[in-house]
Scaffold this active site. Structure first.
Site, PDB file in Angstrom:
ATOM      1  N   SER A 239       1.584 -11.531   4.586  1.00 47.78           N
ATOM      2  CA  SER A 239       1.906 -10.272   3.925  1.00 47.78           C
ATOM      3  C   SER A 239       0.714  -9.821   3.103  1.00 47.78           C
ATOM      4  O   SER A 239      -0.323 -10.491   3.050  1.00 47.78           O
ATOM      5  CB  SER A 239       3.128 -10.445   3.020  1.00 47.78           C
ATOM      6  OG  SER A 239       2.829 -11.326   1.956  1.00 47.78           O
ATOM      7  N   LYS A 240       0.871  -8.688   2.440  1.00 55.99           N
ATOM      8  CA  LYS A 240      -0.240  -8.103   1.683  1.00 55.99           C
ATOM      9  C   LYS A 240      -0.714  -9.002   0.547  1.00 55.99           C
ATOM     10  O   LYS A 240      -1.856  -8.888   0.111  1.00 55.99           O
ATOM     11  CB  LYS A 240       0.174  -6.741   1.126  1.00 55.99           C
ATOM     12  CG  LYS A 240       0.300  -5.665   2.204  1.00 55.99           C
ATOM     13  CD  LYS A 240       0.662  -4.320   1.603  1.00 55.99           C
ATOM     14  CE  LYS A 240       0.766  -3.250   2.683  1.00 55.99           C
ATOM     15  NZ  LYS A 240       1.149  -1.934   2.115  1.00 55.99           N
ATOM     16  N   ARG A 241       0.163  -9.882   0.069  1.00 58.83           N
ATOM     17  CA  ARG A 241      -0.282 -10.746  -1.027  1.00 58.83           C
ATOM     18  C   ARG A 241      -1.335 -11.753  -0.569  1.00 58.83           C
ATOM     19  O   ARG A 241      -2.039 -12.345  -1.390  1.00 58.83           O
ATOM     20  CB  ARG A 241       0.910 -11.474  -1.657  1.00 58.83           C
ATOM     21  CG  ARG A 241       1.528 -12.565  -0.799  1.00 58.83           C
ATOM     22  CD  ARG A 241       2.650 -13.266  -1.559  1.00 58.83           C
ATOM     23  NE  ARG A 241       3.257 -14.322  -0.773  1.00 58.83           N
ATOM     24  CZ  ARG A 241       4.202 -14.133   0.126  1.00 58.83           C
ATOM     25  NH1 ARG A 241       4.651 -12.907   0.360  1.00 58.83           N
ATOM     26  NH2 ARG A 241       4.702 -15.156   0.795  1.00 58.83           N
ATOM     27  N   HIS A 242      -1.448 -11.954   0.756  1.00 57.16           N
ATOM     28  CA  HIS A 242      -2.458 -12.854   1.295  1.00 57.16           C
ATOM     29  C   HIS A 242      -3.767 -12.130   1.597  1.00 57.16           C
ATOM     30  O   HIS A 242      -4.753 -12.758   1.984  1.00 57.16           O
ATOM     31  CB  HIS A 242      -1.952 -13.500   2.588  1.00 57.16           C
ATOM     32  CG  HIS A 242      -0.698 -14.305   2.405  1.00 57.16           C
ATOM     33  ND1 HIS A 242       0.479 -13.986   3.034  1.00 57.16           N
ATOM     34  CD2 HIS A 242      -0.455 -15.403   1.646  1.00 57.16           C
ATOM     35  CE1 HIS A 242       1.410 -14.864   2.679  1.00 57.16           C
ATOM     36  NE2 HIS A 242       0.865 -15.728   1.845  1.00 57.16           N
ATOM     37  N   GLY A 243      -3.766 -10.802   1.435  1.00 56.00           N
ATOM     38  CA  GLY A 243      -4.937 -10.006   1.804  1.00 56.00           C
ATOM     39  C   GLY A 243      -4.505  -8.857   2.684  1.00 56.00           C
ATOM     40  O   GLY A 243      -3.312  -8.632   2.911  1.00 56.00           O
TER      41      GLY A 243
END
Length: 478
Positions: A239-243
């Protein structure tokens, strides 16, 4: 089916993310490896969430990755009559039935099942009804078998068994007349003669339902291959929290398309210990047998390393074309032609990990707004013989008519001999003068690319500042 035909069938409800791009890539590589066709189909039947902007974003991402399709794009929204015709076929053959249960009734049945500890499946109230109610809205449900098993011989997962008693009588046409995913995908894959359905394993649960629909319509089954998901470093869904997860975000961050393709290919597939592949090598070596059964784990550092390799190995004239939009985005005007730009890029491409970083590292080439920190002047200029040596160097460079790396180096060597200095004593203040910092490519290369006029202007500016600081009583820093 003797001809290999694969497809990529995204839903245009957002951007093309890395997982979807990898699915598209594996379909593309498998088709190219077998000399087959790769089909692009846009599954845009979700009227509320599908948007023209999302469709264009998917097409742009595919084109940027150079995943050229042979047919399409086909749009499901333009094929609704086909799906309804097949639903009528299933009704006529007894493989489907009309369900008159209202939404309120269905919700009540669901709550009762949950309270009783049962799976919230439809209780098949309308399955045996023989009386039709022409004025009453209805959905069309597929009549799933009540016993036995449906087996998926998956080319990645292996032998997967589903109990038919666990399968619901799924809705294939909603009460508003719109067909649902499982019917549409079977009709499309059958009519488009798709030989291999290669998709994410989040679709595996749909596969037994689709196999039953294929059989009810008397269509041949394709081969199925379900790819493990891509997870973040913490082993949760990417997800976006990983990049960044959008393909176009990586384009905008200055990654090269071939690097991202190489990275995605290795994210769940391997060929020995080889890490770097040309596109042709990927086509030649790709096989489903070497797709891993476990999830791929996204690693931003590994992607950056792969891109760094491609930055170094891409011919400078090609990299120059790729970096031009990033230069323009910073508002810089090119001080030279494309040949000059390729020359500039050649000095930086073994240092920059992305095109964005290349522009950052090359800022001193692209703008004359270079500020020199006074502390660097004190450290590198205010030492014995440095300013006289730099003035002599400036004199020799000003007289040079054949401006190139060799003649620049010869001027440096002459000054070093005259003043008895080591190269560092003169090269570092020159570097500070022309770049504003202490790290850059080789100084002879830098001055060659900057050109005579810029070099002399920046040397003059730095010498003036050094003399001002020196006359103000600033002590030399050792």
């Amino acid at each position: 089916m003797s001809t290999v035909r694969t497809r990529f069938a995204p839903s245009p409800t957002g951007y093309l993310h890395l997982g979807g791009a990898r699915t598209a890539l594996f379909n593309y590589l498998f088709a190219r490896h077998h000399g087959g066709q790769f089909v692009l189909r846009i599954e845009d039947t979700d009227r509320e969430r599908s948007t023209p902007e999302s469709i264009q974003a998917i097409l742009d991402a595919m084109l940027w990755l150079k995943l050229e399709w042979d047919e399409g794009p086909y749009y499901q929204s333009e094929r609704l009559a086909l799906y309804l015709e097949h639903a009528e076929r299933l009704l006529a053959s007894g493989h489907a039935y009309r369900c008159y249960c209202s939404q309120e009734e269905l919700e009540a049945k669901r709550e009762q099942a949950l309270k009783a500890g049962r799976k919230p499946m439809y209780d098949r109230t309308c399955r045996q009804r023989t009386v039709e109610h022409p004025n009453q809205p209805y959905a069309v449900r597929f009549k799933a078998p009540l016993e036995g098993v449906t087996i998926v011989e998956d080319l990645v997962k292996g032998h997967v068994v589903f109990e038919n008693s666990e399968l619901d009588d799924l809705i294939i046409v909603r009460s508003d007349g719109s067909p649902t995913y499982n019917l549409c995908v079977v009709v499309d894959d059958a009519l488009m003669r798709i030989s291999h359905v290669i998709r994410g394993d989040d679709h595996l649960a749909n596969t037994p339902k689709q196999i039953l629909i294929y059989r009810a319509l008397d269509y041949p089954l394709p081969a199925f291959a379900h790819l493990p998901q891509i997870l973040g470093p913490d082993r949760t869904r990417l997800s976006k929290r990983h990049g960044a997860t959008s393909v176009l975000a990586y384009r905008d961050m200055g990654y090269l398309p071939d690097a991202l393709v190489n990275y995605l290919a290795r994210l769940g597939w391997s060929h020995g210990d080889q890490e770097i592949f040309t596109r042709q090598e990927l086509i030649e070596k790709f096989s489903l047998e070497h797709v891993g059964k476990s999830a791929g784990v996204y690693n931003a550092e590994k992607l950056e390393w792969v891109n760094f390799h491609y930055m170094k190995s891409t011919p400078s004239h090609e990299l120059a074309l790729a970096v031009k939009p990033f230069i323009a985005a910073k508002g810089y005007n090119l001080p030279g032609d494309e040949a000059w730009l390729a020359k500039m890029v050649a000095t930086l491409q073994e240092r920059a990990k992305t095109l964005v970083e290349l522009v950052e590292l090359g800022r001193f080439y692209l703008t004359d707004a270079i500020e020199i920190p006074p502390e660097l002047i004190r450290k590198h200029f205010l030492k014995p013989d440095v300013i006289p040596a730099l003035e002599r160097l400036r004199e020799l460079l000003a007289a040079e008519e054949n401006w190139c790396g060799e003649t620049i180096q010869a001027a440096f060597e002459r000054v070093l001999n005259e003043f008895g200095l080591g190269l560092g004593k003169i090269a570092q203040p020159v570097r500070v003068a022309v770049t504003g910092g202490t790290v850059s490519p080789g100084i002879f290369e830098v001055l060659d690319v900057l050109g005579k006029a810029q070099t002399l202007n920046r040397l003059d500016r730095a010498l003036t500042l050094a003399k001002q600081l020196g006359s103000s009583g600033a002590s030399a820093t050792t």
